[in-house]
Design an enzyme around this catalytic site. Structure first.
Site, PDB file in Angstrom:
ATOM      1  N   HIS A   1      39.047  50.426  51.892  1.00 22.42           N
ATOM      2  CA  HIS A   1      40.405  49.988  51.578  1.00 22.42           C
ATOM      3  C   HIS A   1      41.412  50.696  52.488  1.00 22.42           C
ATOM      4  O   HIS A   1      41.200  51.847  52.860  1.00 22.42           O
ATOM      5  CB  HIS A   1      40.667  50.335  50.103  1.00 22.42           C
ATOM      6  CG  HIS A   1      41.883  49.704  49.537  1.00 22.42           C
ATOM      7  ND1 HIS A   1      43.099  50.341  49.481  1.00 22.42           N
ATOM      8  CD2 HIS A   1      42.080  48.473  49.008  1.00 22.42           C
ATOM      9  CE1 HIS A   1      43.983  49.531  48.935  1.00 22.42           C
ATOM     10  NE2 HIS A   1      43.395  48.398  48.636  1.00 22.42           N
TER      11      HIS A   1
ATOM     12  N   ARG B   1      22.914  24.076  37.470  1.00 17.11           N
ATOM     13  CA  ARG B   1      23.018  24.773  36.175  1.00 17.11           C
ATOM     14  C   ARG B   1      24.462  25.112  35.820  1.00 17.11           C
ATOM     15  O   ARG B   1      24.719  25.740  34.806  1.00 17.11           O
ATOM     16  CB  ARG B   1      22.217  26.080  36.220  1.00 17.11           C
ATOM     17  CG  ARG B   1      20.724  25.876  36.325  1.00 17.11           C
ATOM     18  CD  ARG B   1      20.038  27.241  36.341  1.00 17.11           C
ATOM     19  NE  ARG B   1      18.658  27.124  36.773  1.00 17.11           N
ATOM     20  CZ  ARG B   1      18.028  28.042  37.504  1.00 17.11           C
ATOM     21  NH1 ARG B   1      18.666  29.136  37.880  1.00 17.11           N
ATOM     22  NH2 ARG B   1      16.778  27.873  37.846  1.00 17.11           N
TER      23      ARG B   1
ATOM     24  N   PRO C   1      35.816  45.024  49.103  1.00 19.19           N
ATOM     25  CA  PRO C   1      35.005  44.591  50.244  1.00 19.19           C
ATOM     26  C   PRO C   1      34.052  43.493  49.807  1.00 19.19           C
ATOM     27  O   PRO C   1      33.606  43.468  48.672  1.00 19.19           O
ATOM     28  CB  PRO C   1      34.234  45.854  50.635  1.00 19.19           C
ATOM     29  CG  PRO C   1      34.207  46.686  49.417  1.00 19.19           C
ATOM     30  CD  PRO C   1      35.443  46.360  48.641  1.00 19.19           C
ATOM     31  N   GLU C   2      33.748  42.585  50.720  1.00 21.60           N
ATOM     32  CA  GLU C   2      32.789  41.524  50.437  1.00 21.60           C
ATOM     33  C   GLU C   2      31.526  41.806  51.250  1.00 21.60           C
ATOM     34  O   GLU C   2      31.434  42.828  51.927  1.00 21.60           O
ATOM     35  CB  GLU C   2      33.420  40.166  50.758  1.00 21.60           C
ATOM     36  CG  GLU C   2      34.729  39.972  49.986  1.00 21.60           C
ATOM     37  CD  GLU C   2      35.410  38.633  50.228  1.00 21.60           C
ATOM     38  OE1 GLU C   2      34.714  37.645  50.462  1.00 21.60           O
ATOM     39  OE2 GLU C   2      36.648  38.587  50.178  1.00 21.60           O
TER      40      GLU C   2
ATOM     41  N   ARG D   1      42.225  54.345  43.149  1.00 21.34           N
ATOM     42  CA  ARG D   1      42.323  53.860  41.759  1.00 21.34           C
ATOM     43  C   ARG D   1      41.102  54.215  40.912  1.00 21.34           C
ATOM     44  O   ARG D   1      41.070  53.907  39.718  1.00 21.34           O
ATOM     45  CB  ARG D   1      42.583  52.361  41.750  1.00 21.34           C
ATOM     46  CG  ARG D   1      43.972  52.053  42.331  1.00 21.34           C
ATOM     47  CD  ARG D   1      44.341  50.595  42.224  1.00 21.34           C
ATOM     48  NE  ARG D   1      44.489  50.166  40.845  1.00 21.34           N
ATOM     49  CZ  ARG D   1      44.658  48.901  40.473  1.00 21.34           C
ATOM     50  NH1 ARG D   1      44.710  47.963  41.376  1.00 21.34           N
ATOM     51  NH2 ARG D   1      44.800  48.595  39.202  1.00 21.34           N
TER      52      ARG D   1
ATOM     53  N   LYS E   1      27.379  43.776  46.942  1.00 12.46           N
ATOM     54  CA  LYS E   1      28.383  44.728  47.404  1.00 12.46           C
ATOM     55  C   LYS E   1      27.998  46.178  47.078  1.00 12.46           C
ATOM     56  O   LYS E   1      28.827  47.076  47.159  1.00 12.46           O
ATOM     57  CB  LYS E   1      29.728  44.400  46.761  1.00 12.46           C
ATOM     58  CG  LYS E   1      30.184  42.962  47.008  1.00 12.46           C
ATOM     59  CD  LYS E   1      31.442  42.650  46.219  1.00 12.46           C
ATOM     60  CE  LYS E   1      31.786  41.167  46.308  1.00 12.46           C
ATOM     61  NZ  LYS E   1      32.945  40.826  45.482  1.00 12.46           N
TER      62      LYS E   1
ATOM     63  N   ARG F   1      43.466  34.075  41.028  1.00  8.53           N
ATOM     64  CA  ARG F   1      43.133  34.471  42.400  1.00  8.53           C
ATOM     65  C   ARG F   1      43.958  33.644  43.383  1.00  8.53           C
ATOM     66  O   ARG F   1      44.025  32.419  43.269  1.00  8.53           O
ATOM     67  CB  ARG F   1      41.641  34.218  42.693  1.00  8.53           C
ATOM     68  CG  ARG F   1      40.683  34.890  41.729  1.00  8.53           C
ATOM     69  CD  ARG F   1      40.793  36.414  41.728  1.00  8.53           C
ATOM     70  NE  ARG F   1      40.463  37.016  43.002  1.00  8.53           N
ATOM     71  CZ  ARG F   1      39.273  37.519  43.318  1.00  8.53           C
ATOM     72  NH1 ARG F   1      38.300  37.504  42.456  1.00  8.53           N
ATOM     73  NH2 ARG F   1      39.070  38.073  44.490  1.00  8.53           N
TER      74      ARG F   1
END
Ligand SMILES: [Zn+2]
Length: 289
Positions: free
Chosen positions: A94, A168, A2-3, A126, A54, A279
């Protein structure tokens, strides 16, 4: 995983259901996911639910006003399911096992039973997720909280601060920079790809190559996609969220995420998908430079 918008939706679900509920018992079915002593929080009331990046942070108070905290991280495959006979039920997290599966099931790792009879289930197929019991001192020393970056939907996240963070990290490509939770908190694969699309920036560009105008566009885009995500209860197709019967609908309005081969909403060229640093990365090769 999840974001920010999905965890924010979970937070709101908890706020509307578990505040002032008294914890009667906790059944831990997999000891490794529960860190701390369950006995310490029996009889406590839930007084607030907060979110940092999160991570969910639930504050507890007992009859002698001792403050303890539960932190919950769903990681890759966590789910939270609230079951009640009197309040709106919800299932968030999920999609495997399906959120409407009977519970408890073989992915159930912990069950909170409230005095009201309501229950909160933590499922995690998991088992990378966790629940921790912490006192105020320990909470301050949590490695996650010591390193987590700025909350992008707060006034603290200004364009000046974003420019400073960018300056930075000039040698880092822009996508991994955005995914780094120690810079800006809460962005994952979906919202990163969407923010870069609206900012018209190619995901593999080095931060140092961005013009000031591009950095400003990216700042605005991050806030726009996260706000849209929260407003639509997050994304449910690949992963998350049903809340009182509603399903997160962010992906229905996604411009690039999981749209490989479909026409770009701006120029009509097919959306591309590449693997970048492991990704899946979605973008328009024409609009994003
Ligand atoms: Zn395009």
């Amino acid at each position: 995983m999840p974001e920010l918008p999905e965890v924010e939706t979970i937070k709101r679900g908890l706020l509307s259901t578990v505040i002032d509920q008294k914890i009667q018992s906790i059944d831990v079915l997999l000891p490794k996911i529960f860190i701390g002593n369950t006995e310490l929080i029996l009889g406590s009331y839930i007084s607030s639910v907060d979110r940092k990046g999160k991570l969910l942070i639930i504050a507890l108070e007992d009859s002698s006003n001792v403050r303890l905290f539960l932190t919950i991280h769903l990681k890759m495959t966590g789910q939270l399911l609230f079951k009640s006979e009197t309040r709106p039920e919800f299932a968030l997290g999920h999609p495997i096992p399906p959120l409407k599966s009977p519970i408890p099931n073989k992915s159930t790792r912990a069950i909170f039973v409230f005095e009201s009879g309501d229950r909160l289930y933590f499922n995690d197929i998991r088992t990378f997720g966790y629940i921790k019991v912490l006192d105020e001192e320990r909470l301050k020393l949590e490695p996650f909280l010591l390193t987590v970056g700025v909350e992008p939907l707060t006034p603290e996240f200004t364009v000046e601060l974003f420019k400073k963070l960018v300056s930075r990290s000039v040698k880092v490509p822009v996508k991994p920079f955005l995914l780094d939770q120690t810079k800006v908190a809460g962005l994952g694969n979906i919202y990163t790809d969407e923010a870069l699309f609206w900012a018209k920036i190619h995901p593999t560009r080095l931060i140092g190559s961005l013009s000031e105008e591009e950095v400003e566009r990216l700042y605005i885009s991050i806030r726009k996609v996260l706000t849209d995500g929260v407003d639509t209860l997050g994304s449910s197709k690949s992963s998350y969220v049903t809340l009182a019967g509603k399903v997160g609908s962010f992906l229905e309005k996604a411009a690039v995420y999981q749209r490989a081969g479909l026409p770009c909403v701006v120029c009509g060229n097919p959306i591309l998908r590449i693997s970048f640093r492991g990704r899946g990365t979605h973008f328009c090769g024409n609009c994003q430079k």
